[in-house]
Design an enzyme around this catalytic site. Structure first.
Site, PDB file in Angstrom:
ATOM      1  N   GLY A  22     -63.040 -49.652  40.718  1.00  0.00           N
ATOM      2  CA  GLY A  22     -63.578 -48.743  41.725  1.00  0.00           C
ATOM      3  C   GLY A  22     -62.799 -48.813  43.020  1.00  0.00           C
ATOM      4  O   GLY A  22     -61.570 -48.957  43.037  1.00  0.00           O
ATOM      5  N   CYS A  23     -63.519 -48.761  44.142  1.00  0.00           N
ATOM      6  CA  CYS A  23     -62.877 -48.705  45.454  1.00  0.00           C
ATOM      7  C   CYS A  23     -62.035 -49.952  45.752  1.00  0.00           C
ATOM      8  O   CYS A  23     -61.135 -49.903  46.586  1.00  0.00           O
ATOM      9  CB  CYS A  23     -63.934 -48.520  46.537  1.00  0.00           C
ATOM     10  SG  CYS A  23     -64.779 -46.922  46.438  1.00  0.00           S
ATOM     11  N   ALA A  24     -62.327 -51.054  45.102  1.00  0.00           N
ATOM     12  CA  ALA A  24     -61.572 -52.288  45.342  1.00  0.00           C
ATOM     13  C   ALA A  24     -60.230 -52.299  44.620  1.00  0.00           C
ATOM     14  O   ALA A  24     -59.403 -53.185  44.836  1.00  0.00           O
ATOM     15  CB  ALA A  24     -62.398 -53.497  44.897  1.00  0.00           C
TER      16      ALA A  24
END
Length: 511
Positions: A138-140
């Protein structure tokens, strides 16, 4: 020591103004999503001006299958990845055959063989390249991908690592999903494709952006903060409003601890390359870190001009630093993805105010010290199901929620034993969104042997309250009398049956 040689992002040809996206979303959701007029302001609160989209805006109004959207993901991911890679190779001044490793990061589509294999095939890269496809972060993913590239380049000083991040969030939109998460997601997420070249120390030739160290941390019991539910129709977005709270609680301590290991302090950091997430996330960074000046300028402007592109966003921020210049000094690259559940478990004997007060004071002190926003999920173990939930129904003393900013309680529906409704019973300095006229109705499910609530609708609390019959009154009387004969006091009977002391008294007076 590894260093970043080049970063190349894609400005997609079908970028769209946020106000145009807002109008289309309203048109798409209005007929089947009654909350649309109340939530449409979310598009304005993001501070996004323009969004990066891989398809023209009218395309998203069409009904498409998961297969069609995923086919578009593979085709567009390959097309724009190749463009980004070719640009990064040119910026880095290398030949494509110099690349020793390829990392491909994504979370928004599926492909086997993975996209890195398709990129190698399309560009005719060295067939012996070390491949590392990374899916699901995801965003990481952008920061994690850079950390993995750093590890590869440090392990092999001759390495030339190609990092590609592709997130085509717009292609995951399920048009028939009328959930709040999907609607809010449509106000925020967009598409990004970016390629980076990271070299090992033997390739150094002049000034470079060095990669010194990296670290990661998984917060226990936060797995439902953001992710996907995989359904027949596609990827259903799951994300929580609690990300800013995580930042307030953890970010300063975690950054300080990491920097101490490098013999650095927060004041040594001159360049903040952060994943924006959204306006509230940026505000949380600002409040928690209190760094001088407009330290998130590049991050904020990237969000304004592109939207949230999941893992690719932080690399777009990095590209902005690379093209416009760093401040001399150290940089910090970061992406982050406090709920108190069962409050009474934190301390025994909280039925009386005098016992609850010390716990409340301690939590309030933590709230003030770390500038936390505290949400409480309050348990209501025994209550009269014919009456609306109030603070009087909470387990423990009512004083327990005095320190919190928001409190929710879960009620059992009289319609169906598998239905629960969630009601907001306290809010501070905000609008009451989930009161008696707008409770969240949930279905109890148990996929993969884990109990969970799935939101099915919104409704009125009165529709889920039990209507008392003569039979119910008779049964209540029998239970009260039986407990009285066992020697329980009126207050003890009330606690046992989830009714008030005065009601116990009234029932006994009718005996």
């Amino acid at each position: 020591m590894a260093f970043i040689a080049a970063v190349s992002k894609i400005d997609l040809p079908d970028k769209a103004l946020q106000q145009n996206v807002k109008q289309q979303a309203r048109d798409m959701f209005a007929a089947d999503f009654p909350q649309v007029d109340r939530l449409i302001h979310a598009f304005d609160n993001t501070e996004i001006i323009e969004r990066n989209f891989v398809k023209p805006l009218p395309w998203y109004a069409n009904s498409t299958t998961f297969e069609e959207r995923n086919d578009e993901y593979i085709a567009s991911a390959l097309k724009y990845s190749v463009q980004a890679v070719e640009a990064a190779i040119a910026k880095a001044g290398i030949h494509k055959d110099d690349i020793t490793d390829i990392l491909f990061v994504s979370t928004t589509g599926l492909s086997t063989p993975s996209l890195d294999a398709l990129i190698i095939n399309q560009l005719r890269l060295n067939p012996h390249i070390n491949r590392m496809p990374v899916w699901g972060l995801g965003c990481a993913g952008g920061v994690s991908g850079m950390a993995k590239a750093n590890t590869l380049a440090k392990a092999n000083p001759d390495a030339v690592v190609l990092l590609v991040a592709v997130e085509l969030c717009s292609l995951t939109l399920i048009k028939s999903d009328y959930s709040k998460s999907n609607f809010i997601g449509s106000s925020l997420f967009s598409d990004g494709i970016v390629a980076c070249i990271i070299k090992g120390d033997n390739h150094r030739n002049g000034p470079a952006v060095q990669l010194m160290a990296s670290s990661s941390k998984l917060y226990y019991d936060s797995l439902e903060v953001m992710g996907w539910e995989f359904q027949d129709k596609g990827f259903k977005v799951v994300f929580s409003k609690d990300i800013p709270t995580f930042i307030h609680e953890h970010i300063l301590t975690d950054i300080t601890t990491f920097l101490q290991k490098q013999n650095l302090k927060l004041s040594d950091i001159k360049n903040f390359v952060f994943h924006p997430g959204g306006k509230k996330v940026l505000d949380a960074y600002t409040d928690a870190l209190k760094a001088p000046g407009d330290f998130l300028k590049n991050t904020r402007e990237t969000m304004n001009n592109y939207g949230n592109m999941s893992s690719a966003t932080v690399l777009y921020v990095l590209e902005k630093f690379m093209s416009e210049g760093f401040t001399d000094g150290y940089g910090l690259m970061l992406a982050m993805v406090l709920i108190i559940d069962n409050l009474t478990y934190l301390k025994n004997e909280t039925e009386k105010a005098k016992d609850a007060l010390p716990l409340m004071k301690h939590l309030k002190a933590l709230k003030n010290k770390y500038d936390l926003s505290i949400l409480v999920l309050a348990h209501t173990p025994k209550r009269d199901l014919s009456k609306p939930i109030t603070r009087n129904d909470l387990s423990g003393s009512k004083m327990l929620i005095n320190f919190c900013d928001s409190a929710f309680a879960i009620g059992e529906s009289s319609k169906d034993k598998d239905l629960r409704y969630i009601k907001q019973i306290k809010q501070r300095n905000t609008e009451l969104l989930y009161g008696a006229d707008n409770v969240v109705v949930c279905q109890i499910t148990k996929p993969d042997n884990f109990l969970r609530f799935e939101i099915v609708s919104f409704g009125k609390e009165n529709d889920h309250l039990k209507e008392h019959t003569d039979k119910d009154n008779s049964e209540l009387l029998q239970r009260v009398v039986a407990l009285k004969h066992q020697g329980l006091s009126l207050r003890e009977i009330g606690r046992e049956l989830g009714i008030s002391y005065s009601k116990v008294n009234r029932v006994l007076n009718k005996e």
